[in-house]
Every structure is written in C-alpha cells, then in structure tokens.
Write a protein that holds these residues in place. Structure first.
Motif, PDB file in Angstrom:
ATOM      1  N   UNK A  70       0.444  -1.301   0.075  1.00 56.46           N
ATOM      2  CA  UNK A  70       0.244   0.518  -0.360  1.00 56.46           C
ATOM      3  C   UNK A  70       0.900   1.212  -0.110  1.00 56.46           C
ATOM      4  N   UNK A  71       1.925   1.036   0.688  1.00 56.81           N
ATOM      5  CA  UNK A  71       2.652   2.221   0.502  1.00 56.81           C
ATOM      6  C   UNK A  71       4.309   1.750   0.353  1.00 56.81           C
ATOM      7  N   UNK A  72       5.644   2.599  -0.584  1.00 54.62           N
ATOM      8  CA  UNK A  72       6.482   2.570  -1.204  1.00 54.62           C
ATOM      9  C   UNK A  72       7.163   2.015   0.367  1.00 54.62           C
ATOM     10  N   UNK A  73       8.400   1.777  -0.747  1.00 60.31           N
ATOM     11  CA  UNK A  73       9.582   1.944   0.434  1.00 60.31           C
ATOM     12  C   UNK A  73      10.239   3.177   1.396  1.00 60.31           C
ATOM     13  N   UNK A  74       9.768   3.650   0.029  1.00 60.42           N
ATOM     14  CA  UNK A  74      10.587   5.492   0.688  1.00 60.42           C
ATOM     15  C   UNK A  74       9.296   6.128   1.574  1.00 60.42           C
ATOM     16  N   UNK A  75       8.345   5.846   1.533  1.00 61.90           N
ATOM     17  CA  UNK A  75       7.242   6.663   2.350  1.00 61.90           C
ATOM     18  C   UNK A  75       7.270   5.954   3.217  1.00 61.90           C
ATOM     19  N   UNK A  76       7.944   4.018   3.633  1.00 54.20           N
ATOM     20  CA  UNK A  76       8.011   3.887   4.905  1.00 54.20           C
ATOM     21  C   UNK A  76       9.035   4.415   5.359  1.00 54.20           C
ATOM     22  N   UNK A  77      10.073   4.432   5.140  1.00 55.47           N
ATOM     23  CA  UNK A  77      11.138   5.356   5.315  1.00 55.47           C
ATOM     24  C   UNK A  77      10.878   7.038   6.332  1.00 55.47           C
ATOM     25  N   UNK A  78       9.713   7.208   5.827  1.00 52.34           N
ATOM     26  CA  UNK A  78       9.840   8.707   5.901  1.00 52.34           C
ATOM     27  C   UNK A  78       8.917   8.511   7.161  1.00 52.34           C
ATOM     28  N   UNK A  79       8.269   7.866   7.768  1.00 55.27           N
ATOM     29  CA  UNK A  79       7.682   6.916   8.788  1.00 55.27           C
ATOM     30  C   UNK A  79       8.561   7.484  10.814  1.00 55.27           C
ATOM     31  N   UNK A  80      10.077   7.163  10.225  1.00 56.84           N
ATOM     32  CA  UNK A  80      11.027   7.286  11.029  1.00 56.84           C
ATOM     33  C   UNK A  80      11.477   8.409  11.236  1.00 56.84           C
ATOM     34  N   UNK A  81      12.197   8.721  12.392  1.00 56.02           N
ATOM     35  CA  UNK A  81      13.304   9.046  11.660  1.00 56.02           C
ATOM     36  C   UNK A  81      14.563   8.810  11.524  1.00 56.02           C
ATOM     37  N   UNK A  82      14.956   9.980  10.989  1.00 59.87           N
ATOM     38  CA  UNK A  82      16.195   9.344   9.600  1.00 59.87           C
ATOM     39  C   UNK A  82      17.777   8.856  10.812  1.00 59.87           C
ATOM     40  N   UNK A  83      17.547   9.406  11.866  1.00 59.76           N
ATOM     41  CA  UNK A  83      18.108   8.712  13.162  1.00 59.76           C
ATOM     42  C   UNK A  83      18.717   7.355  12.737  1.00 59.76           C
ATOM     43  N   UNK A  84      17.148   6.353  12.618  1.00 60.29           N
ATOM     44  CA  UNK A  84      16.526   5.075  12.491  1.00 60.29           C
ATOM     45  C   UNK A  84      17.473   4.866  11.960  1.00 60.29           C
ATOM     46  N   UNK A  85      17.521   5.687  10.509  1.00 66.45           N
ATOM     47  CA  UNK A  85      18.302   4.956   9.390  1.00 66.45           C
ATOM     48  C   UNK A  85      19.231   4.965   9.299  1.00 66.45           C
ATOM     49  N   UNK A  86      19.898   5.906   9.990  1.00 63.49           N
ATOM     50  CA  UNK A  86      21.447   5.716   9.691  1.00 63.49           C
ATOM     51  C   UNK A  86      22.156   5.479  10.847  1.00 63.49           C
ATOM     52  N   UNK A  87      21.237   4.578  11.745  1.00 66.06           N
ATOM     53  CA  UNK A  87      22.515   3.461  12.320  1.00 66.06           C
ATOM     54  C   UNK A  87      23.242   2.239  11.727  1.00 66.06           C
ATOM     55  N   UNK A  88      22.646   1.845  10.302  1.00 67.30           N
ATOM     56  CA  UNK A  88      22.900   0.771   8.911  1.00 67.30           C
ATOM     57  C   UNK A  88      23.702   1.758   8.908  1.00 67.30           C
ATOM     58  N   UNK A  89      25.111   1.478   8.634  1.00 66.92           N
ATOM     59  CA  UNK A  89      26.024   2.199   8.026  1.00 66.92           C
ATOM     60  C   UNK A  89      26.124   0.962   6.371  1.00 66.92           C
ATOM     61  N   UNK A  90      26.126   1.435   5.639  1.00 68.17           N
ATOM     62  CA  UNK A  90      26.634   0.877   4.275  1.00 68.17           C
ATOM     63  C   UNK A  90      27.782   0.714   3.376  1.00 68.17           C
ATOM     64  N   UNK A  91      28.807   0.236   4.507  1.00 76.57           N
ATOM     65  CA  UNK A  91      30.735  -0.006   3.867  1.00 76.57           C
ATOM     66  C   UNK A  91      31.122  -0.938   4.301  1.00 76.57           C
TER      67      UNK A  91
END
Length: 419
Positions: A70-91
């Motif tokens: 019903x919603x996209x991944x981008x829309x899901x990510x908008x529902x959480x603070x950006x700090x939550x996503x930044x705990x994943x370090x893709x390196x």
C-alpha cells in the motif's frame, strides 16, 4: 534512537541481513549500529529497524501497509526519524574505511548519549573458511582477502572495548590453512585485551529445525571476571513439515502469499508466525520440465525409506552433466518428516536443486519464505532486493532463534556483573 527501555547495547559488524542482530534485539538490547557492505542486505536492515521503531511507538500499521504494497519503501522510511535509518552503515570494512566508520558510530553514540558498548557481535564473511568453498576454488582460497577480516573485527574491539564479543563462523575456520588462520585469530583477539573460548554448536539445539553447525567464539575483557556461558538446549516437538504445511501450494515460478491453515504450535511458540502477520516472499523459481522430472524421482526415493538420489541413479536421458564422479548428491529433498533439515546455504540463490520441497504434488524448490522459515526468521521479517539477493541473505544468515539463545546467555553474564 532505540535506547529507552534497553538495558544493554551492541554494535553489529558484517551484519548481513541481521539474523544475529535479531536475536539480540529480541532480548532487549539496543543496536548502536549495523555495518554491512551489501546494499540489499543494508536495505533489509533499515526496513527491520523501521519495524522495531514503529513497534515501539505503536505504529506498526505503517509497516504492514508496506508489506501489503500500500505504501512504498520511501514512504515507509518517512515514517521513522532519519536517525533510525542512519544506524545502518552501508560500507565495506577495510583498511581504508574503518576510521570513517568509527566516526559515524561515535556520532551515533554521542547523539544518543551512549557512554560504552556492552557487546560487539558479527562474523566476517565465511566463504574463505568454508570446506565447500575451499574444495571448489582453485588454490583453496589461500589468498582470499576475507581470510584476514578478523583483523578488522579486532579493530572494533580495540576501539570500543566492549565487555564481551560474539564472533560467529563456520567450523572450517578452525582448519583453514592447516589451522594457521585460527591460531592468528586467537592471537589477535587476545592481543587487544580479551580472554576467548570457542564452542562448536548446532542450530537445532536452539530450537531451529535445521542441522547447522557453527563455531561461536565468545570473548570477554581481561579485567572482567567472566567465562564462556552455557547455552540452554531446547528440544521442540516438531518436524520440518510444520514450517511448510500452512503455506499455499505453489507450482514452479509462482507466488501466492496466502496462509491455508491456522498456525501450529511450533510456529507460534518459535515466533515465526503470529495473528498479525502479512505473508510475503512465498515465491519460487521456475525450473525446466526435465529438472521437475528429476525432482519427482528424488522425492519418490526420499519417501521410500529416506533414500537419497545420486546423479548416476537417474535414467540416461535425464543425465545432462559430464561430471558423473563428484557432486553426485546435487539433487536433495528437504527432510519434511524429520526434526531438522540439512544446512541452508547461500547456494540456494543459484539453483534450488539442493532444496527440493518434499511434496511430490508441488515438485519444486523451496520458496524464499520457506527458506527463511527453515532459518527461523519470522514471517514479519522482510528481505529487500530481487529473489536471488533474498536467497543469498537468508542462506548466509545466523538463525534468529539460535542468536536469541546466545543473546540470552550473554545477558545473563552482563546481569551477573551488576550484582
């Protein structure tokens, strides 16, 4: 960002899809950061972080809307603070990148007011240590750079000085290069200030319906009065078919995300399925008609006293490979009527011949969701990326139920330090 109500925290390196982390999360640990080089696996970790944040804040409906499409991944990510996503370090963790990764973790700890790291967890990619990899690669992977990733692991220990660490890998790590690598690993981990011990464990002993042996190295800082913990052994009254029988029947190449029965006792008690779950990834690859004929023969033999198909047992018109000396067990049926399946490997991403569904009416390889269940991932765990990438993530993962058992034992040690 997850720190409230969490007693202990951890950093997860070489995270993969997060199987090891899932066990620690379920035991009430706060994930400071996940470090993972693969883009699809990193997206999986971000999506899982969204799940836990939305669960904590009572907004899981957004997550389930994402699973429904019903919603996209981008829309899901908008529902959480950006700090939550930044705990994943893709390196990738390397000589060139580790300092910048430290900087990002330090920044997370500063913003969340985290003073110390309790546990470091992770296992460097294991292909360079695996017996299968060494057997199938010219030179036995002797010069594979992954042999030395334990050095990067030790750098995290030296930087953050956690009370304990968990280092997971394949049994072949102990014998790689005639034991030289294992000797170097022990020396390096002790040099940075840790006492270490290791055990060979089987995922089945943690309630996972899979035979999966792994080496679990646990280390503790030399200034702490700790020891290798005892893992609680679990015996469950279940067979592998209990992971499969509530899912919609599929033909090769189909996807139908429907449950056909209520969850059984094992699915509920293991946490693999609950009443809110939205089924995803019950999709299977297409196969040639001749391979499907071979699958039926393999299933018939398995149902006849658990006989295994050897390639040379096939009729001549179904033998297409010139190699009729090695890898004769390349077609293998999943042990539906037994207490554990054979080991789930990332090779399932290349073909499903080693993971044939035991139902002859379906005559296909396992779906993505069935493979995830054999690894004990809950149905609400969503894997990002195309089907091949999902299979790789699942095959390489630590089973979450096994990880939960390890995390529980570590928590008991940490609790003991406070008494």
């Amino acid at each position: 960002m997850f720190t409230s109500n969490y007693k202990y925290n951890f950093i997860d390196v070489f995270s993969g899809a997060g199987g090891l982390s899932e066990g620690f999360f379920n035991c009430g640990y706060n994930p400071i950061a996940h470090v993972e080089m693969n883009g699809f696996a990193s997206d999986t970790l971000r999506t899982r972080s969204c799940y836990y944040y939305l669960k904590k804040t009572g907004n899981l409906n957004y997550y389930y809307n994402y699973l429904r499409g019903s919603i996209s991944k981008e829309q899901l990510y908008e529902k959480v603070p950006k700090e939550v996503l930044m705990t994943v370090i893709n390196e990738e963790i390397s000589d060139k990148t580790y300092k910048s990764i430290f900087y990002k973790i330090d920044d997370i700890m500063k913003k969340d007011n985290i003073k110390e790291v309790d546990v470091l967890i992770g296992g460097p990619p294991c292909q360079a240590y695996s017996l299968v990899g060494r057997a199938s690669t010219q030179g036995g992977m002797e010069n594979d750079p992954r042999n030395d990733l334990y050095i990067q692991y030790a750098r995290f220990l030296n930087k953050y000085k956690p009370k304990l660490f968990v280092f997971e890998n394949v049994p072949g790590m102990l014998t790689a290069k005639d034991g030289v690598i294992w000797k170097r690993i022990k020396q390096r981990l002790r040099t940075v200030g840790y006492n270490i011990e290791h055990r060979l464990v089987n995922a089945h002993d943690f309630g996972v319906l899979q035979h999966r042996k792994r080496v679990i190295i646990i280390g503790w800082r030399k200034d702490l009065d700790l020891h290798y913990p005892e893992f609680a052994r679990m015996h469950v009254n279940a067979i592998v078919n209990d992971l499969l029988n509530d899912l919609c029947h599929l033909a090769p190449g189909e996807e139908h995300n429907e449950y056909i029965t209520e969850p059984n006792e094992y699915l509920i008690e293991s946490g693999i399925r609950d009443e809110l779950d939205i089924l995803t990834d019950h999709q299977t690859r297409n196969i040639r008609d001749v391979d499907r004929d071979i699958y039926r023969i393999a299933i018939e033999m398995w149902n006849d006293n658990h006989r295994r198909l050897h390639y040379t047992d096939l009729p001549e018109n179904l033998q297409f490979h010139n190699n009729r000396v090695s890898f004769l067990d390349r077609f293998k049926v999943v042990e539906g009527d037994m207490e554990s399946a054979h080991t789930m490997l990332a090779h399932i991403s290349k073909d499903g011949h080693y993971y044939i569904h035991p139902d002859i009416e379906q005559a296909r390889s396992l779906s993505v969701r069935e493979a995830a269940r054999i690894q004990s991932f809950p149905d609400n765990y969503y894997f990002e990326g195309p089907r091949t990438a999902k299979f790789v993530q699942i095959g390489n993962a630590v089973p979450p139920l096994m990880a939960k058992g390890i995390a529980t034992a570590i928590k008991n040690l940490l609790d003991g330090l406070e008494k």
